[in-house]
Design a protein around this motif. Structure first.
Motif, mmCIF file in Angstrom:
data_model
loop_
_atom_site.group_PDB
_atom_site.id
_atom_site.type_symbol
_atom_site.label_atom_id
_atom_site.label_comp_id
_atom_site.label_asym_id
_atom_site.label_seq_id
_atom_site.Cartn_x
_atom_site.Cartn_y
_atom_site.Cartn_z
ATOM 1 N N ALA A 13 0.776 -0.987 -0.154
ATOM 2 C CA ALA A 13 0.044 -0.123 -0.268
ATOM 3 C C ALA A 13 0.772 1.055 -0.095
ATOM 4 N N GLU A 14 1.990 1.392 0.172
ATOM 5 C CA GLU A 14 2.778 2.292 0.413
ATOM 6 C C GLU A 14 3.232 2.739 -1.234
ATOM 7 N N VAL B 221 -6.509 4.082 8.948
ATOM 8 C CA VAL B 221 -7.343 3.321 10.044
ATOM 9 C C VAL B 221 -6.968 2.380 10.819
ATOM 10 N N ASP B 222 -6.609 2.285 11.252
ATOM 11 C CA ASP B 222 -5.710 0.796 12.022
ATOM 12 C C ASP B 222 -6.592 -0.248 11.608
ATOM 13 N N MET C 198 -4.008 -6.987 10.022
ATOM 14 C CA MET C 198 -3.991 -6.374 8.409
ATOM 15 C C MET C 198 -3.623 -5.389 8.209
ATOM 16 N N GLY C 199 -2.946 -4.709 8.885
ATOM 17 C CA GLY C 199 -2.287 -3.336 8.782
ATOM 18 C C GLY C 199 -3.070 -1.935 8.749
ATOM 19 N N THR C 200 -2.384 -0.945 7.628
ATOM 20 C CA THR C 200 -3.151 0.043 8.065
ATOM 21 C C THR C 200 -3.789 1.093 6.347
ATOM 22 N N TYR C 201 -5.193 1.374 6.689
ATOM 23 C CA TYR C 201 -5.976 1.296 5.379
ATOM 24 C C TYR C 201 -6.399 2.848 5.688
ATOM 25 N N PRO D 209 -4.607 -8.837 1.989
ATOM 26 C CA PRO D 209 -4.108 -10.126 2.791
ATOM 27 C C PRO D 209 -3.752 -10.973 1.528
ATOM 28 N N PRO D 210 -3.010 -12.615 2.363
ATOM 29 C CA PRO D 210 -2.466 -13.027 1.152
ATOM 30 C C PRO D 210 -3.473 -14.458 0.467
#
Length: 258
Positions: A152-153, A171-172, A176-179, A196-197
């Motif tokens: 995403a980054e 959003v944390d 699953m990381g950051t949205y 996600p995987p």
């Protein structure tokens, strides 16, 4: 307008069946575009002059190339050829070279460096004022776009360079990381996160607004579609539903009430 989503297009294997499904699930109207040489259906919101999406059946050539049934989002650009080249020069690919649509404008299909496909569109502006767009939250309007990215980054940095998108609320999502939500000139456009995987490849998804999410979920089931996720509440007080239509195309719904 450059850098904002202005059109959405469904490409199914069976267009009449797809039109029947979505008009029942969403409440859209459907009419032929009237474009000579094009079998193209315009989906619209009752009471509004402008369509919100189009339907064009996958061609045999597209199927031979392995193109699956899909929803595509079109981003407005001032120069389709220059933007397609910019994608290519920065690690993306051009999937369909720039081409004119008579009486409509010019488009191209491109992919970002991680493989997510998106379309570019330069519209021929009509004479006189444009019909008013449906207000945000109007049932039948597209209310959100979403990128499931490989990273995403890196994806945000790429699109920021392409379209000038800005970071908005983040959003944390825990494990699953950051949205990361994104905007253009202060107008919220969508969000992105690292996929996600279990998601096989990066892709863009689009949320259609409906009046109430539970009733819409039942219409999806009755029409032969599948519920993949939800209904689930999201920040801001809305509910979302991620689905698959009877031809296997991913789409999503959102509503302000259950």
């Amino acid at each position: 307008m450059q850098g904002t989503f202005i059109w959405y297009e469904l490409m199914p294997t069976d267009a009449p069946s797809a039109v029947e499904f979505y008009t029942k699930v969403v409440g859209w109207t459907a009419k032929d575009s009237g474009m000579p040489g094009y079998d193209y259906t315009i989906l619209g919101i009752p009471g509004y002059d402008m369509g919100v999406a189009g339907v064009m059946q996958l061609t045999d050539e597209m199927k031979a190339k392995g193109v699956p049934p899909n929803w595509a989002g079109y981003v407005a650009v001032d120069d389709v050829d220059a933007m397609a080249q910019k994608f290519a020069d920065n690690g993306g690919t051009v999937r369909h070279a720039p081409e004119d649509i008579p009486g409509v404008g010019r488009f191209a299909v491109v992919a970002d460096p991680q493989g997510a496909v998106i379309s570019l569109l330069k519209v021929i502006m009509p004479e006189g004022p444009m019909p008013p767009e449906p207000a945000f939250g109007t049932p039948g309007a597209f209310g959100w776009t979403e990128l499931m990215a490989g990273n995403a980054e890196e994806a945000f940095a790429f699109y920021q360079k392409m379209f000038g998108w800005e970071k908005d609320m983040a959003v944390d999502m825990g494990e699953m990381g950051t949205y990361q939500c994104f905007a253009k000139n202060g107008k919220a456009l969508g969000g992105m996160m690292t996929k996600p995987p279990m998601v096989s490849a990066p892709f863009w998804g689009y949320y259609i607004t409906v009046d109430a999410i539970d009733a819409a979920a039942e219409r999806v089931r009755q029409g032969g579609g599948k519920i993949l996720f939800g209904p689930e509440p999201v920040p801001g007080g809305s509910f979302i539903l991620q689905c698959q239509d009877p031809q296997g195309t991913y789409f999503a719904l959102s509503a302000s009430k259950r």
